[in-house]
Design a protein around this motif. Structure first.
Motif, PDB file in Angstrom:
ATOM      1  N   THR A  28     -33.781   8.698  10.437  1.00 42.58           N
ATOM      2  CA  THR A  28     -32.666   7.973   9.796  1.00 42.58           C
ATOM      3  C   THR A  28     -32.041   8.833   8.697  1.00 42.58           C
ATOM      4  OG1 THR A  28     -33.761   5.873  10.263  1.00 42.58           O
ATOM      5  CG2 THR A  28     -32.046   5.832   8.580  1.00 42.58           C
ATOM      6  N   ALA A  31     -30.043  11.444  10.363  1.00 43.16           N
ATOM      7  CA  ALA A  31     -28.830  10.856  10.956  1.00 43.16           C
ATOM      8  C   ALA A  31     -27.757  10.627   9.891  1.00 43.16           C
ATOM      9  CB  ALA A  31     -29.181   9.544  11.645  1.00 43.16           C
ATOM     10  N   ALA A  36     -24.677  10.409  12.274  1.00 42.89           N
ATOM     11  CA  ALA A  36     -25.017  10.041  13.659  1.00 42.89           C
ATOM     12  C   ALA A  36     -25.791   8.726  13.650  1.00 42.89           C
ATOM     13  CB  ALA A  36     -25.863  11.136  14.300  1.00 42.89           C
ATOM     14  N   PRO A  38     -29.084   6.719  14.230  1.00 40.54           N
ATOM     15  CA  PRO A  38     -30.506   7.082  14.283  1.00 40.54           C
ATOM     16  C   PRO A  38     -31.112   6.893  15.679  1.00 40.54           C
ATOM     17  CG  PRO A  38     -30.062   5.765  12.325  1.00 40.54           C
ATOM     18  CD  PRO A  38     -28.803   5.773  13.126  1.00 40.54           C
ATOM     19  N   LEU A  41     -30.915   9.870  17.836  1.00 36.89           N
ATOM     20  CA  LEU A  41     -31.864  10.946  17.527  1.00 36.89           C
ATOM     21  C   LEU A  41     -33.245  10.624  18.087  1.00 36.89           C
ATOM     22  CD1 LEU A  41     -30.954  12.082  13.882  1.00 36.89           C
ATOM     23  CD2 LEU A  41     -29.941  12.707  16.061  1.00 36.89           C
TER      24      LEU A  41
END
Length: 613
Positions: A28, A31, A36, A38, A41
């Motif tokens: 997180t 991100a 982005a 999370p 990812l």
């Protein structure tokens, strides 16, 4: 520019940009930095064969792997830099004297005593302080660090010197290195009969790395075979040339045992400080400095020995020490006397902290309790994240060699609890330096000060860890929980026993012939005094059974107070008996040992021969 999708999710693609993250950051956190989602990812990590949740703290290697895949550079911010940035956000500058030259005033030199393990460092401090520290040390080796201040007369002027006592065994290298960093002058103790030893060189290198002047104390000049001239010759090879040989290092021949020439040594320290150092500090600003040692004290809570480096620390000040904070309730000097303020280069014991800080943590005084709490909480969260990131896959030490023989790479997880933060840190540092090849990975999941608790057992259960108690024991419920969950809890009082046993386990060689088996525990409810037998403990047997003529240890508030005691007498009402079972009351006589209190626990055990597997 978009990266190819992973599982149908489009990802932002980096162009080699650098992303700064702290140790133990989560996906997180990553991100947020690259804007982005999370979840995307998490999908990337799954693609790379690693299952990681979005909020889980991950290791530096995992962050690096993810960054490489996404075409970013990741920079892991060092704890020191992170701490500096944290303090800057509160507009606090640490490590600098405020104001100009006119604000600075002279302060005493801070001296660290270093040298080989049995060359007489503790006895020297003993002679200086006229107290006996040696007798209380397990194995005759200094296990904790402390600080003391003494006065000496030089040129008819009284001068004060602060001594930091660093442990001598090589296992405490980390603390000794820190001792040198918080120090102005190092006294290198070398025995005149032994000469220069490997640890002497190690201590010398620490002092040189810290760039501090060195005074050499040639000890044991009263012992047969003493040759102070040989010591001077040996140290010339390492760049320490005596004044009488045309160099600039002061050598003083002493006998700590006989108390010979101690005054000359103190004078040499003062003269060296005057000649090569400008020891001044601003005593008017808010106090800053370093925690030298900290532990939990029954009745007083968390106590820390701190060395004030600049400013003046006063009772009532709000201070932050590492991830602990609090208002200074009281301060004691090295003789146990109450003091109301402590200026630069003064060591004091501080009461009033919320928890036990680490040895070597910096401390600073702030204006508000709220600021102190925020700094401490941010530091604690950072440490916690870093610790979580280290966690990975319950084994006992004896199982380890079977795993190795099966050809599996295994991780040995440890939880270390001790009676003082300096010891715990030194132990962790020593264990992590054990090198047994690549067959097994050693990880310290958690370290702390105080008794082994249920929380520790809980963590050990979930991560197959072995719990090490250094000069502390498990509290009652934790012991039962460990037995129920099959967690291996081991107790030690001397640091190299731990290192030897863990190293033996890592090498798959641990096959002890005897093991300690706990027989029973008894809680002291009353104390009866007998002119013939001494103190007799009126007890309730809490678990197992207590037998006459077995070994016992006395536990007070989770800490071992005395080892190797004998159950010499056992009574039920007026009758002598050989054993008392759980739930019954009785009287226990520990022979000549009389330092018992109500609520103490007597734990009995015996050594049983263990069949070899």
């Amino acid at each position: 520019m978009q990266a190819p999708s992973v599982g149908g999710v489009m990802l932002p693609r980096g162009n080699g940009q650098t992303v700064r993250l702290s140790r133990g950051a989560s996906l997180t956190d990553f991100a947020e930095k690259i804007n982005a989602n999370p979840a995307s990812l998490v999908a990337v990590m799954l693609n790379l064969g690693e299952m990681v949740t979005a909020t889980q703290s991950v290791s530096d290697e995992t962050l690096q792997l993810l960054a490489d895949e996404m075409n970013y550079n990741v920079e892991i911010v060092s704890p020191e830099e992170e701490d500096r940035e944290l303090l800057e956000s509160f507009d606090i500058e640490f490590g600098e004297d405020e104001g100009g030259e006119e604000m600075l005033s002279a302060r005493p030199p801070v001296v660290t005593v270093m040298g080989h393990v049995d060359h007489g460092k503790t006895r020297l401090l003993d002679a200086i302080r006229k107290t006996n520290v040696v007798a209380g040390e397990a194995g005759g080796i200094t296990q904790h660090i402390g600080a003391y201040q003494v006065s000496t007369e030089v040129n008819d002027e009284e001068r004060r010197i602060t001594f930091i006592d660093t442990p001598g065994h090589e296992a405490f290298t980390a603390m000794r290195a820190r001792g040198a960093k918080s120090t102005d002058i190092a006294i290198l103790v070398v025995a005149a009969n032994d000469g220069v030893m490997p640890q002497t060189i190690e201590a010398l290198n620490h002092a040189k790395a810290a760039d501090v002047p060195i005074v050499v104390a040639v000890n044991k000049i009263d012992v047969e075979g003493a040759d102070p001239t040989k010591v001077r010759g040996q140290l010339t090879e390492y760049g320490l040339v005596a004044e009488e040989y045309g160099g600039d290092t002061m050598f003083v021949d002493i006998s700590a045992k006989q108390g010979l020439h101690i005054d000359s040594l103190l004078e040499a320290v003062v003269l060296t400080a005057d000649a090569s150092l400008d020891l001044r500090a601003n005593s008017e600003q808010d106090a800053q400095g370093i925690a030298i040692e900290a532990h939990l004290d029954r009745g007083r809570g968390a106590v820390a020995t701190v060395l004030v480096q600049r400013g003046t620390l006063r009772v009532g000040d709000t201070m932050v020490v590492g991830d602990a904070y609090g208002r200074v309730r009281a301060m004691l000097d090295d003789n146990g006397n109450n003091v109301v303020e402590a200026g630069p280069a003064t060591p004091v014991l501080v009461l009033g902290l919320t928890n036990v800080p680490g040895a070597g943590d910096n401390f600073l005084v702030v204006d508000e309790d709220r600021t102190a709490r925020q700094i401490a909480e941010k530091r604690a969260a950072r440490e916690r994240n870093a610790a979580f990131a280290k966690r990975t896959r319950r084994v006992s030490l004896e199982d380890l060699d079977k795993v190795l023989k099966a050809g599996q790479v295994q991780q040995l997880n440890l939880i270390i609890k001790g009676d003082a933060s300096g010891s715990v840190e030194a132990l962790e540092s020593s264990l992590l330096q054990l090198d047994v090849g690549e067959e097994v990975d050693l990880r310290v999941l958690h370290r702390g000060v105080g008794a082994v608790t249920e929380t520790d057992i809980d963590l050990a259960t979930g991560s197959d860890a072995i719990v090490i108690g250094f000069n502390v024991r498990a509290d009652g419920r934790a012991t039962q929980m460990a037995e129920r969950e099959g967690v291996d809890v081991r107790y030690y009082s001397v640091i190299y026993q731990v290192i030897e046993e863990i190293e033996a386990a890592l090498k798959g060689m641990l096959k002890p012939e005897y093991e300690e088996v706990e027989l029973g525990t008894a809680e002291i409810r009353e104390i009866f005094r007998s002119s013939k037998l001494g103190n007799i403990a009126g007890v309730l047997i809490r678990s197992g059974e207590v037998r006459r003529n077995t070994k016992a240890r006395l536990i007070r508030d989770g800490k071992v107070i005395a080892e190797n005691l004998n159950i010499e007498g056992l009574r039920r009402f007026k009758d002598d008996v050989t054993e008392i079972r759980e739930g019954f009351e009785g009287g226990i006589n520990l022979g000549s040992y009389n330092d018992i209190k109500i609520d103490d626990v007597i734990a009995t055990y015996e050594m049983r021969e263990k069949p070899r597997g």
